[in-house]
Design an enzyme around this catalytic site. Structure first.
Site, PDB file in Angstrom:
ATOM      1  N   ALA A 254       0.802  -1.237   0.000  1.00 32.51           N
ATOM      2  CA  ALA A 254       0.000   0.000   0.000  1.00 32.51           C
ATOM      3  C   ALA A 254       0.830   1.280   0.000  1.00 32.51           C
ATOM      4  O   ALA A 254       0.263   2.373   0.148  1.00 32.51           O
ATOM      5  CB  ALA A 254      -1.017   0.027   1.134  1.00 32.51           C
ATOM      6  N   ALA A 255       2.134   1.162  -0.203  1.00 34.94           N
ATOM      7  CA  ALA A 255       2.944   2.388  -0.343  1.00 34.94           C
ATOM      8  C   ALA A 255       2.450   3.181  -1.551  1.00 34.94           C
ATOM      9  O   ALA A 255       2.262   4.402  -1.485  1.00 34.94           O
ATOM     10  CB  ALA A 255       4.416   2.031  -0.524  1.00 34.94           C
ATOM     11  N   GLY A 256       2.223   2.463  -2.655  1.00 32.12           N
ATOM     12  CA  GLY A 256       1.754   3.136  -3.872  1.00 32.12           C
ATOM     13  C   GLY A 256       0.364   3.728  -3.681  1.00 32.12           C
ATOM     14  O   GLY A 256       0.064   4.807  -4.202  1.00 32.12           O
ATOM     15  N   ASP A 257      -0.492   3.050  -2.942  1.00 35.19           N
ATOM     16  CA  ASP A 257      -1.848   3.558  -2.697  1.00 35.19           C
ATOM     17  C   ASP A 257      -1.796   4.822  -1.833  1.00 35.19           C
ATOM     18  O   ASP A 257      -2.497   5.808  -2.091  1.00 35.19           O
ATOM     19  CB  ASP A 257      -2.698   2.494  -1.986  1.00 35.19           C
TER      20      ASP A 257
HETATM   21  P1  ATP Z   1       3.160  -0.960  -3.626  1.00 36.42           P
HETATM   22  O1  ATP Z   1       4.264  -1.595  -2.863  1.00 36.42           O
HETATM   23  O2  ATP Z   1       2.072  -0.399  -2.773  1.00 36.42           O
HETATM   24  O3  ATP Z   1       2.613  -1.817  -4.742  1.00 36.42           O
HETATM   25  P2  ATP Z   1       4.132   0.584  -5.776  1.00 36.42           P
HETATM   26  O4  ATP Z   1       4.886  -0.576  -6.312  1.00 36.42           O
HETATM   27  O5  ATP Z   1       2.893   1.029  -6.490  1.00 36.42           O
HETATM   28  O6  ATP Z   1       3.804   0.344  -4.268  1.00 36.42           O
HETATM   29  P3  ATP Z   1       6.548   1.974  -5.253  1.00 36.42           P
HETATM   30  O7  ATP Z   1       7.256   2.669  -6.340  1.00 36.42           O
HETATM   31  O8  ATP Z   1       7.138   0.726  -4.717  1.00 36.42           O
HETATM   32  O9  ATP Z   1       5.047   1.834  -5.741  1.00 36.42           O
HETATM   33  O10 ATP Z   1       6.366   2.947  -4.015  1.00 36.42           O
HETATM   34  C1  ATP Z   1       5.516   4.081  -4.062  1.00 36.42           C
HETATM   35  C2  ATP Z   1       6.162   5.213  -3.308  1.00 36.42           C
HETATM   36  O11 ATP Z   1       6.379   4.801  -1.957  1.00 36.42           O
HETATM   37  C3  ATP Z   1       7.524   5.625  -3.830  1.00 36.42           C
HETATM   38  O12 ATP Z   1       7.402   6.514  -4.924  1.00 36.42           O
HETATM   39  C4  ATP Z   1       8.127   6.250  -2.587  1.00 36.42           C
HETATM   40  O13 ATP Z   1       7.614   7.543  -2.382  1.00 36.42           O
HETATM   41  C5  ATP Z   1       7.580   5.352  -1.465  1.00 36.42           C
HETATM   42  N1  ATP Z   1       8.484   4.245  -1.123  1.00 36.42           N
HETATM   43  C6  ATP Z   1       8.408   2.968  -1.561  1.00 36.42           C
HETATM   44  N2  ATP Z   1       9.386   2.221  -1.021  1.00 36.42           N
HETATM   45  C7  ATP Z   1      10.102   3.029  -0.219  1.00 36.42           C
HETATM   46  C8  ATP Z   1      11.247   2.860   0.644  1.00 36.42           C
HETATM   47  N3  ATP Z   1      11.861   1.672   0.771  1.00 36.42           N
HETATM   48  N4  ATP Z   1      11.685   3.945   1.313  1.00 36.42           N
HETATM   49  C9  ATP Z   1      11.080   5.138   1.220  1.00 36.42           C
HETATM   50  N5  ATP Z   1      10.002   5.369   0.435  1.00 36.42           N
HETATM   51  C10 ATP Z   1       9.516   4.340  -0.272  1.00 36.42           C
HETATM   52  O1  RIB Z   2      -1.776  -2.210  -3.073  1.00 40.30           O
HETATM   53  C1  RIB Z   2      -1.895  -3.087  -1.991  1.00 40.30           C
HETATM   54  C2  RIB Z   2      -3.142  -3.918  -2.113  1.00 40.30           C
HETATM   55  O2  RIB Z   2      -3.037  -4.778  -3.222  1.00 40.30           O
HETATM   56  C3  RIB Z   2      -3.406  -4.842  -0.944  1.00 40.30           C
HETATM   57  O3  RIB Z   2      -4.116  -4.217   0.106  1.00 40.30           O
HETATM   58  C4  RIB Z   2      -4.142  -6.019  -1.564  1.00 40.30           C
HETATM   59  O4  RIB Z   2      -5.494  -6.088  -1.207  1.00 40.30           O
HETATM   60  C5  RIB Z   2      -3.976  -5.838  -3.070  1.00 40.30           C
HETATM   61  O5  RIB Z   2      -5.143  -5.423  -3.654  1.00 40.30           O
END
Ligand code: ATP
Ligand code: RIB
Length: 310
Positions: A254-257
């Site tokens: 959920a970092a991306g969310d």
């Molecule tokens: P998710 O893991 O939710 O699928 P995502 O793959 O859509 O995320 P990422 O590029 O991995 O997106 O991360 C989204 C944002 O989260 C990054 O642009 C950054 O701001 C932050 N982020 C992710 N990982 C880290 C980290 N290890 N340290 C600091 N910030 C991070």
């Molecule tokens: O982006 C993270 C989400 O991806 C999780 O909460 C999981 O439900 C999947 O949809």
């Protein structure tokens, strides 16, 4: 107050921590297990409400089943302040679930059983018109049927909203759909897939070229999410990189969310793009230091305090 709408998925996440993610055919012993509210759409709605507590009203459009997970998921959103009156239940499918393993470096692997999320069918898009009316931004992801996303993107634009599409999980997208997107926010894997390239980490020197190529496919702006490197933004006039905040990652789920929701909240508050990217990087950085999806989303006060300390 400005209104944001999120169209997308609600899932109950079944989360197990492991020392190492299993390879194909391998069984590993996990450690603790937790059920945590998730789903890309619900996570973005929850995050927008927590981060925009005093500035934005958030509405969620989605589908759940008639089961106990549905009640938990709606309660989690309501507690964050999200209007869930457009989250309807269907008898056709159970509520969506996600099976998530998280390793010691915070990396995850996720399998989603979409269930009721697939009952958000394109033929019912017109019913979203009244929800979109007056909204500043409408946020989308790809855990809903693709034809529904395409139709709802068009409708949101027709109602005068700006659209943000998180193309996750990765899928090829038609130029017509991309033309209805104001800000496209792929991560590194999704950006590569959209361009027909093999999945790869994106170096800072490649980010500009990748963002330009993606913008040529139709969206007004591209925002590449680059994990622990930060993000790269490009529209017709502005181009900029915003670095991530260094933190110790516990779980990136959920970092991306969180990032997308924070971006929408900051732009809805009429902050400039540079400040909006910094705010989004900060909110996402805090989320990766905590376990789980909605359990990891920070409040506005936490993000403001984090930024003040930098
Ligand atoms: P998710 O893991 O939710 O699928 P995502 O793959 O859509 O995320 P990422 O590029 O991995 O997106 O991360 C989204 C944002 O989260 C990054 O642009 C950054 O701001 C932050 N982020 C992710 N990982 C880290 C980290 N290890 N340290 C600091 N910030 C991070
Ligand atoms: O982006 C993270 C989400 O991806 C999780 O909460 C999981 O439900 C999947 O949809």
């Amino acid at each position: 107050m400005t209104t944001l709408v999120v169209v997308g998925s609600l899932n109950m996440d079944f989360v197990v921590t492991v020392d190492q993610l299993p390879a194909p055919g391998q069984t590993v012993l996990g450690r603790n297990f937790q059920m945590i509210p998730g789903g890309k759409g619900a996570n973005q709605a929850c995050a927008a409400a927590r981060l925009g507590a005093n500035s934005v009203a958030v509405r969620m459009v989605g589908r759940v089943g008639y089961d106990v997970f549905a009640d938990h998921l709606k309660a989690s959103l309501s507690a964050a302040g999200v209007d869930v009156s457009a989250v309807h239940a269907t008898r056709a499918q159970p509520t969506g679930v996600a099976l998530i393993s998280v390793d010691t470096s915070g990396q995850n692997s996720i399998v989603v059983a979409s269930g009721a999320n697939h009952a958000l069918v394109a033929s019912e898009t017109e019913a979203m018109r009244s929800v979109f009316r007056g909204a500043r931004f409408v946020l989308f992801q790809l855990e809903s049927p693709l034809d529904t996303v395409a139709a709802a993107l068009k409708l949101a634009r027709a109602e005068g909203a700006r659209t943000i599409l998180d193309p996750a999980p990765a899928a090829p997208l038609a130029p017509e759909l991309l033309a209805s997107v104001d800000i496209l926010t792929p991560n590194e894997t999704e950006a590569s897939l959209l361009l027909g390239l093999p999945p790869a980490r994106v170096s800072m020197s490649d980010a500009a070229a990748l963002a330009h190529s993606l913008r040529q496919r139709g969206p007004r702006a591209v925002l590449l999410k680059l994990g622990d490197q930060g993000c790269y933004y490009l529209d017709g006039e502005t181009e900029l990189f915003s670095p991530a905040f260094p933190v110790v990652a516990k779980d990136t789920t959920a970092a991306g969310d969180t990032f997308n929701a924070a971006l929408a909240v900051a732009l809805a508050e009429d902050r400039g793009i540079e400040e909006a990217l910094r705010f989004a990087n900060a909110a996402a950085a805090i989320s990766v230091t905590r376990m789980g999806a909605q359990a990891s989303v920070p409040t506005r006060a936490e993000v403001d305090a984090f930024l003040t300390s930098k």
